[in-house]
Motif scaffolding. Sequence first.
Motif, PDB file in Angstrom:
ATOM      1  N   SER A 148      67.745  62.013 -13.050  1.00 46.95           N
ATOM      2  CA  SER A 148      67.397  60.631 -12.707  1.00 46.95           C
ATOM      3  C   SER A 148      68.578  59.716 -12.903  1.00 46.95           C
ATOM      4  O   SER A 148      68.784  58.778 -12.143  1.00 46.95           O
ATOM      5  CB  SER A 148      66.212  60.150 -13.563  1.00 46.95           C
TER       6      SER A 148
ATOM      7  N   GLY B  69      62.570  56.417  -0.066  1.00 48.51           N
ATOM      8  CA  GLY B  69      61.254  56.258  -0.658  1.00 48.51           C
ATOM      9  C   GLY B  69      60.601  54.942  -0.349  1.00 48.51           C
ATOM     10  O   GLY B  69      59.874  54.391  -1.146  1.00 48.51           O
TER      11      GLY B  69
ATOM     12  N   TYR C 222      61.711  52.738  -8.912  1.00 48.09           N
ATOM     13  CA  TYR C 222      60.531  53.613  -8.896  1.00 48.09           C
ATOM     14  C   TYR C 222      60.953  55.042  -8.532  1.00 48.09           C
ATOM     15  O   TYR C 222      60.572  56.019  -9.190  1.00 48.09           O
ATOM     16  CB  TYR C 222      59.515  53.143  -7.850  1.00 48.09           C
ATOM     17  N   ASP C 223      61.740  55.168  -7.466  1.00 46.37           N
ATOM     18  CA  ASP C 223      62.141  56.489  -6.979  1.00 46.37           C
ATOM     19  C   ASP C 223      63.061  57.202  -7.967  1.00 46.37           C
ATOM     20  O   ASP C 223      62.970  58.417  -8.151  1.00 46.37           O
ATOM     21  CB  ASP C 223      62.841  56.368  -5.622  1.00 46.37           C
TER      22      ASP C 223
ATOM     23  N   ARG D  66      61.022  58.774 -10.665  1.00 47.28           N
ATOM     24  CA  ARG D  66      59.847  59.474 -10.145  1.00 47.28           C
ATOM     25  C   ARG D  66      59.526  60.727 -10.942  1.00 47.28           C
ATOM     26  O   ARG D  66      60.391  61.525 -11.252  1.00 47.28           O
ATOM     27  CB  ARG D  66      60.080  59.849  -8.680  1.00 47.28           C
ATOM     28  N   LYS D  67      58.253  60.887 -11.266  1.00 44.64           N
ATOM     29  CA  LYS D  67      57.740  62.091 -11.904  1.00 44.64           C
ATOM     30  C   LYS D  67      56.776  62.767 -10.925  1.00 44.64           C
ATOM     31  O   LYS D  67      56.123  62.091 -10.143  1.00 44.64           O
ATOM     32  CB  LYS D  67      57.011  61.741 -13.208  1.00 44.64           C
TER      33      LYS D  67
ATOM     34  N   ILE E  89      52.362  58.003 -10.126  1.00 40.96           N
ATOM     35  CA  ILE E  89      52.767  56.688  -9.666  1.00 40.96           C
ATOM     36  C   ILE E  89      52.593  55.707 -10.824  1.00 40.96           C
ATOM     37  O   ILE E  89      51.712  55.879 -11.668  1.00 40.96           O
ATOM     38  CB  ILE E  89      51.965  56.219  -8.433  1.00 40.96           C
ATOM     39  N   TYR E  90      53.434  54.696 -10.870  1.00 39.39           N
ATOM     40  CA  TYR E  90      53.360  53.711 -11.941  1.00 39.39           C
ATOM     41  C   TYR E  90      52.139  52.823 -11.763  1.00 39.39           C
ATOM     42  O   TYR E  90      51.594  52.694 -10.661  1.00 39.39           O
ATOM     43  CB  TYR E  90      54.650  52.903 -11.995  1.00 39.39           C
TER      44      TYR E  90
ATOM     45  N   GLU F 199      52.608  50.234  -9.113  1.00 43.09           N
ATOM     46  CA  GLU F 199      53.463  50.600  -7.987  1.00 43.09           C
ATOM     47  C   GLU F 199      52.762  50.454  -6.650  1.00 43.09           C
ATOM     48  O   GLU F 199      53.341  49.915  -5.687  1.00 43.09           O
ATOM     49  CB  GLU F 199      53.974  52.039  -8.154  1.00 43.09           C
TER      50      GLU F 199
ATOM     51  N   THR G 261      54.751  58.910  -1.191  1.00 42.57           N
ATOM     52  CA  THR G 261      54.146  60.130  -1.727  1.00 42.57           C
ATOM     53  C   THR G 261      52.672  60.182  -1.355  1.00 42.57           C
ATOM     54  O   THR G 261      52.057  59.168  -1.004  1.00 42.57           O
ATOM     55  CB  THR G 261      54.282  60.165  -3.260  1.00 42.57           C
TER      56      THR G 261
END
Length: 409
Positions: free
Chosen positions: A14, A36, A231-232, A235-236, A240-241, A244, A275
């Motif tokens: 990241s 993204g 955010y991207d 990303r996990k 999503i946060y 988000e 996503t």
Amino acid sequence: MNRRNRGSSSSSSSSSRVSNTYGNRQFSDNPRTGSGGGVNESFQRRSDAPHKRNNEKDESKHKDEDPADVSLIVGTCSSMCPERERVTRERLRDLAVFERLYGNPSKSSTEIAVKKFCRTLSAADVQASDVRPLPVLEETLRYLLSLLDSKEHPFEVVHDFIFDRTRSIRQDLSIQNLANERVIYLYEEMVKFHVISHKRLQSCSGTSISSMHHLNMEQLAKTLTSLYNIYDANRKPDYIYENEAEFRSLYVLLHLNPSSGVMGEPLSLWFRKLTFALVKSKEICFVRNLLRLYRMGNYKNFLSRTASEATYLQYCISEHHIREMRLVAVQYINNVCYKLQPYPLLRLSQNLKMKELDVESLCHECGLETCTDPDGFTVLPVKQSTFRSPEDKFKVYDLIGIERIKMSI
């Protein structure tokens, strides 16, 4: 994501993504556009874009400079405004009304002075003592947003001050390559500021309001760009946060009308980059439905869905489209309905989610006359040839159901 340490030989995946995202040769107030679902770079002012050295002279000038060192600056400024800047601005009497100690234009203090945005900041100008670390930036943003409801000055004065100082916050974040989850919250709050300003500026008057609208929308787009990139970068898998989906949905609302002049990636391409979890989220499904209703001209369902489902931020962005759909409805009814049967304003007010008196005012704005039928009800005679677009582009009437939206703030 944490800041990389000077001289580190490795970094997390990241961190490397963020490093690639942020320019390190000349600092602007936002990261460059990534993937993204980010906003296109055409949103950005050319003067704010990272500087590119295109000739040998520039490269020779900077050949001994290590860009990695510049990107690893860790701010040490412990106040909202570096002392050097504050002293200089006191001497030049360059203090905003919010920074003047007891109203003195040449005196401020560490409690009220806030670092200004510097458009021409380059790597050679950056000193750690002039850059604020993340905790100080968080404190600064809290202070700035506390001024948003100030009654001492017109909103356009408040907006102008916060507008500039939040750009400086973004610049300090970019200089230090900060892009962790705490930074996400900062960007979300700054997006909120621009969205709320978008709504509140519509009730302001003055020769500079149109320009302020344009600049606010430009910075809203750039701040969204940065937020999407972060955010991207964090990303996990299958995650999503918390906010988000709502903040992603704002991009769709900004692009409901392809001819609105708002630059950016076409929605057909933008949706493909989301996503699966985002695509199926309640907020994205809602704005996709609004997009379909808007493109169909289905004003009744568009207004009804907005009144019953929109969040406050979505409503603020949608106000222009709400007005547009109401104008479309009045034009449809005037052109299509049977001439010998005037249209009841009560029914129109129900379809447009407006008070009946507001509907009558809207009809008059459009150059249409209303009258009273034999039963005492106000009606709109149709087939009038005097229809015109209202001169006041920013006048907005309440949307019935707004009480629910205000409670969701």
